[in-house]
Design a protein around this motif. Structure first.
Motif, PDB file in Angstrom:
ATOM      1  N   ARG A  22       0.825  -1.204   0.000  1.00 49.63           N
ATOM      2  CA  ARG A  22       0.000   0.000   0.000  1.00 49.63           C
ATOM      3  C   ARG A  22       0.863   1.259   0.000  1.00 49.63           C
ATOM      4  N   LYS A  38       0.703   4.090  -2.796  1.00 46.79           N
ATOM      5  CA  LYS A  38       0.413   5.482  -2.412  1.00 46.79           C
ATOM      6  C   LYS A  38       1.326   6.458  -3.132  1.00 46.79           C
ATOM      7  N   ASP A  39       2.551   6.009  -3.452  1.00 47.56           N
ATOM      8  CA  ASP A  39       3.525   6.900  -4.086  1.00 47.56           C
ATOM      9  C   ASP A  39       3.467   6.856  -5.608  1.00 47.56           C
ATOM     10  N   GLN A  52      -5.319  10.922  -8.659  1.00 44.40           N
ATOM     11  CA  GLN A  52      -5.464   9.910  -7.623  1.00 44.40           C
ATOM     12  C   GLN A  52      -4.282   8.945  -7.648  1.00 44.40           C
ATOM     13  N   SER A  53      -3.999   8.363  -6.492  1.00 45.14           N
ATOM     14  CA  SER A  53      -2.886   7.423  -6.436  1.00 45.14           C
ATOM     15  C   SER A  53      -3.370   6.036  -6.823  1.00 45.14           C
ATOM     16  N   ALA A  62      -3.074   3.542  -5.035  1.00 42.83           N
ATOM     17  CA  ALA A  62      -3.673   2.962  -3.832  1.00 42.83           C
ATOM     18  C   ALA A  62      -5.147   3.354  -3.693  1.00 42.83           C
ATOM     19  N   ASP A  63      -5.486   4.580  -4.078  1.00 46.05           N
ATOM     20  CA  ASP A  63      -6.825   5.094  -3.806  1.00 46.05           C
ATOM     21  C   ASP A  63      -7.782   4.979  -4.981  1.00 46.05           C
ATOM     22  N   ARG A 119      -1.950  -2.663  -8.459  1.00 44.51           N
ATOM     23  CA  ARG A 119      -1.860  -3.071  -7.054  1.00 44.51           C
ATOM     24  C   ARG A 119      -1.540  -4.564  -6.942  1.00 44.51           C
ATOM     25  N   ARG A 155       4.639   9.812  -7.981  1.00 40.87           N
ATOM     26  CA  ARG A 155       3.867  10.963  -7.501  1.00 40.87           C
ATOM     27  C   ARG A 155       4.773  12.084  -7.038  1.00 40.87           C
ATOM     28  N   TRP A 205     -12.000   8.392  -2.302  1.00 35.54           N
ATOM     29  CA  TRP A 205     -10.698   7.769  -2.073  1.00 35.54           C
ATOM     30  C   TRP A 205     -10.307   7.878  -0.608  1.00 35.54           C
ATOM     31  N   SER A 227      -4.262  11.027   8.706  1.00 30.35           N
ATOM     32  CA  SER A 227      -3.321  10.607   7.671  1.00 30.35           C
ATOM     33  C   SER A 227      -2.339   9.550   8.176  1.00 30.35           C
TER      34      SER A 227
END
Lengths: 159, 666
Positions: free
Chosen positions: A34, A38-39, A48-49, A51-52, A62, A92, B236, B517
């Motif tokens: 994850r 995320k990066d 958006q990443s 991950a998301d 993923r 990112r 998200w 976060s």
């Protein structure tokens, strides 16, 4: 009375507190996957990443990250592999080498230069401080000052 | 003549009136002709009336679904509910520009009616600058990008608004942000007016502070509404993505925050005049930049710049404004000399300087990151992304510094603070921070950065609460009952204690951001009907799918029950919606609920489903996101307290030499 209230508060806090950490029951591998996702920027959606994002491509990436991690690939190797496939834009944030180094350099230099300026301003203002044993105001100075003092607020009121 | 034509005509008339007003004011100021000046003032009021007519005409075109108008056809469709159709007003570029200009006209009228009569010497040149800005926007609306333009052939149904925008967030976020961007024109115009006149007087200080605070409040509300919208719509699990458009909205807010603090140094000590003027100019420049970025997409790619019709005009306007403003600033440098001096390093003045450093540094690095991809594309022809990992790393420490300074700064006295005095004031809050850190450690928090950030938050919150406590105690000693004492504290120094409320709001926001976060949990899973799973202390059971049809929309909802909330079982129904005309882009409707007592947000998305009723979900556990909204409301409440007009009383006097020693006139 007061101490009982405190105890109650403490009990409440203890009830609220218990470890939020690890509440999801994920393994270290999940977490690592994850963190990598995320990066990475999802190549087909704005902003958006991986991950998301809910897109199919992001889900594929993923899965790929997870598989590679299980095979023992390092984080950097996985990112390099994806970068080759999808271009530099998949990171990112650019790495601090090469052209991307300029970005990070700027991010460090701007605050440092700002700090230098602030310190100079403070030093300058301290030096400009009038000496306490300066000659006192002469009556002529005082008269002038008073005249000015009267003029400036009055001027504000009458347009 | 049909209604859209009336709207277009009203825009053109408004443009003519604004140009007339400009000439009248310029000539009236040059030769001191009161009649012309009054006429220029009326022109500003007339513009507000005409643009109100234009805005109502566009609203009517939307509500009557007049698809002969290009802008309506592009942004509305027959399926859209009436309320959604109304919000399509600001769904595109031309309508957003009209809204901007309309709000500018209304704010200008408000300024003319309330402030101008009391400070005409500053107000008239400021009005001139406001009309100049308005000329640019009305020129664009008249000749480049008009929302009233007709299609060659009317269409029977429009394309409609992107389904992501069919949401209540669309009703508040865009108008607030457009108004926010616009309202930075007022402090800018006041500053330019003061420079034209040749002095930054007490009237300038009073008005610029007031209008900057109003602009700041509107922009804060816009940013918060945007975060809330992103959170409940985009699905998200987050509320801020550091994307270029968000950054563009944050930039003027950062410089405006710096300005609101540094203006106090000028007010009390007569210092930092040039710097304050510079901040007002920069804030306006960034607001214009933001207005443009919001609707053009220029920052995601150079190529959209070429496609954007208004791009070159905006950059020309921005360039001319900045050059003119800086030229005027340089020309007036001789009257902007600093009058105060520093007496010691450890003083309120230094805290404000440091505050300004942190805010402007954050604005500078955010700006740098935002335009960096553009540089890469121009210089190397390679598309790169600069996203959250960059901004979090560079802004994180700066923001932490800001929160810490919020705790220490207000404790420092102007001019000089003795170290022992400061120590006496901070040792209590420091102890509170250490205890909080120990407590968090004891309950199992092992993330160093989060611990540090939360301790800083506790420290700052403790200093602020202590300040309130002291203030209330003094009044209680004088025999006031508790509540009355608290009310008196606010009534007697609205700016100070309103400001502390804003600070408390920011601390709550910071706690929400840090905890959500660092400790967000997320999982994706496929469930059979009736199956149960556990996330954190909550038990979820999937009950099944419930499809339904609404006009123009097909909806599949999944029903889940949640156990573990203090108030009993909760039902959550995440949905997926497919809108007509937008079949390629199904919309996911998030279902979320803040659960007591831990204030965790359980945030569920329906990803997919199979024939047998089996469904796939993404589930986020977002701790303490609620604090963002609570903190945001507190921040707005505090601003309102600080803005509330003081009853006429003794005027706050500067501490040192009077601000204007040499009144010079243009």
């Amino acid at each position: 009375m007061r101490s009982r209230l405190l105890w109650l508060l403490l009990a409440l806090l203890l009830a609220l507190g218990p470890a939020r950490v690890g509440a999801d029951g994920h393994t270290d591998l999940d977490r690592e996957a994850r963190a990598i996702a995320k990066d990475l920027a999802c190549p087909v959606c704005e902003g958006q990443s991986v991950a998301d994002s809910g897109s199919a491509l992001a889900a594929q990436i993923r899965d790929l990250i997870r598989k590679r991690l299980e095979e023992g690939w390092s984080r950097e190797a996985i990112i390099a592999y994806l970068e080759e496939r999808y271009g530099e834009g998949i990171r990112r944030a650019p790495p601090p080498q090469g052209f991307g180094g300029l970005l990070w350099l700027g991010a460090v230099l701007l605050p440092v230069v700002g700090l230098a300026i602030v310190l100079r301003v403070i030093a300058g203002a301290l030096r400009a401080r009038p000496e306490p044993d300066e000659a006192p105001l002469t009556p002529a100075d005082l008269a002038r000052l008073e005249a000015l003092l009267e003029r400036s607020p009055a001027e504000e009121r009458t347009p | 003549m049909s209604v859209p034509d009336v709207g277009y005509l009203a825009t053109l008339l408004a443009l003519a009136l604004v140009i007339y007003g400009l000439l009248a004011l310029a000539l009236g100021l040059r030769w001191s002709l009161p009649d012309l000046l009054a006429s220029g003032r009326n022109a500003a009021l007339g513009t507000a009336a005409l643009l109100t007519v234009a805005a109502l005409a566009l609203l009517y075109a939307f509500l009557s679904r007049d698809f002969s108008v290009r802008y309506v056809a592009e942004n509305a469709s027959r399926d859209m509910p009436l309320l959604v159709t109304a919000t399509a007003f600001w769904g595109g570029q031309a309508g957003s520009l009209l809204f901007w200009a309309w709000m500018l006209a209304l704010f200008t009228a408000l300024f003319v009616l309330t402030d101008l009569p009391r400070a005409p010497r500053l107000g008239l040149p400021a009005l001139l600058v406001l009309l100049l800005i308005q000329t640019f926007f009305l020129g664009l609306l008249g000749f480049v990008s008009s929302p009233f333009e007709r299609l060659p052939q009317p269409v029977s149904d429009g394309r409609g608004l992107n389904p992501l925008l069919w949401d209540e967030g669309m009703r508040v976020h865009p108008p607030l942000l457009l108004t926010g961007y616009m309202s930075f024109s007022l402090p800018f115009a006041l500053t330019m007016g003061a420079l034209l006149r040749g002095r930054l007087g007490a009237d300038w200080l009073r008005l610029v502070r007031k209008w900057m605070l109003i602009a700041w409040a509107v922009q804060s509300a816009g940013l918060l509404a945007g975060a809330w919208w992103a959170y409940h719509v985009l699905g998200w699990g987050g509320y801020w993505g550091w994307d270029p458009v968000e950054n563009a909205a944050l930039l003027p807010w950062l410089t405006a925050t710096a300005f609101l603090h540094s203006i106090m140094v000028q007010e009390r000590r007569g210092m930092l005049r040039v710097w304050n003027v510079g901040l007002a100019i920069a804030t306006f420049g960034l607001a214009i930049f933001g207005t443009f970025v919001v609707r053009s997409g220029v920052l995601s790619s150079v190529h959209s710049f070429a496609q954007s019709l208004i791009g070159p005009y905006f950059f020309a306007f921005l360039g001319v404004s900045l050059i003119a403003a800086l030229a005027l600033l340089v020309y007036r440098l001789p009257v902007l000399t600093s009058q105060g001096t520093f007496d010691a390093v450890l003083a309120r003045e230094s805290a404000f300087l440091l505050n300004n450093l942190l805010f402007t540094a954050s604005a500078a690095v955010t700006f740098w990151g935002t335009i960096f991809p553009l540089l890469s594309e121009i210089v190397r022809g390679v598309k790169i992304t600069v996203g959250p990992p960059f901004y979090q790393q560079v802004n994180g420490p700066l923001f932490l510094g800001i929160v810490l300074l919020m705790g220490v700064g207000p404790l420092l006295a102007w001019r000089r603070t003795a170290l022992p005095t400061l120590w006496r004031l901070v040792r209590g809050p420091l102890l509170a921070a250490v205890l909080a850190g120990g407590f968090l450690w004891a309950v199992g928090m092992r993330t160093g950065l989060a611990l540090l950030a939360l301790m800083v938050c506790v420290f700052t919150a403790a200093t602020i609460l202590w300040e309130y406590h002291q203030a209330v105690r003094v009044r209680r000693r004088a025999g006031q009952p508790w509540l009355r004492a608290l009310a008196l504290v606010f009534a007697q120094n609205r700016r100070r204690y309103g400001g502390y409320l804003v600070h408390l709001g920011v601390v709550l926001l910071a706690v929400g951001v840090v905890v959500s976060s660092f400790f967000q949990a997320e999982t994706a899973l496929t469930l059979q009907r009736g199956e149960t799973f556990q996330i954190g202390p909550y038990r979820l059971t999937y009950q099944g799918l419930e499809p339904r049809i609404e006009p123009g929309v097909a909806i599949v909802a999944a029903r889940l029950t949640v156990e573990g909330d203090l108030l009993g079982p909760v039902v959550l129904t995440p949905e997926r919606r497919v809108h007509r005309h937008w079949e390629q882009q199904p919309v996911t409707t998030v279902a979320y609920r803040t659960l007591l007592p831990r204030l965790d947000d359980l945030y569920i998305l329906l990803v997919n489903w199979q024939e047998g009723g089996q469904a796939t979900f993404r589930v986020f556990l977002n701790p303490l996101v609620t604090l963002l909204w609570v903190g945001g409301l507190l921040l707005l409440l505090g601003t309102l307290v600080a803005l509330w007009p003081e009853r006429a009383g003794p005027v706050r006097q500067p501490m040192a030499v009077p601000r204007e020693v040499v009144p010079s006139e243009v």
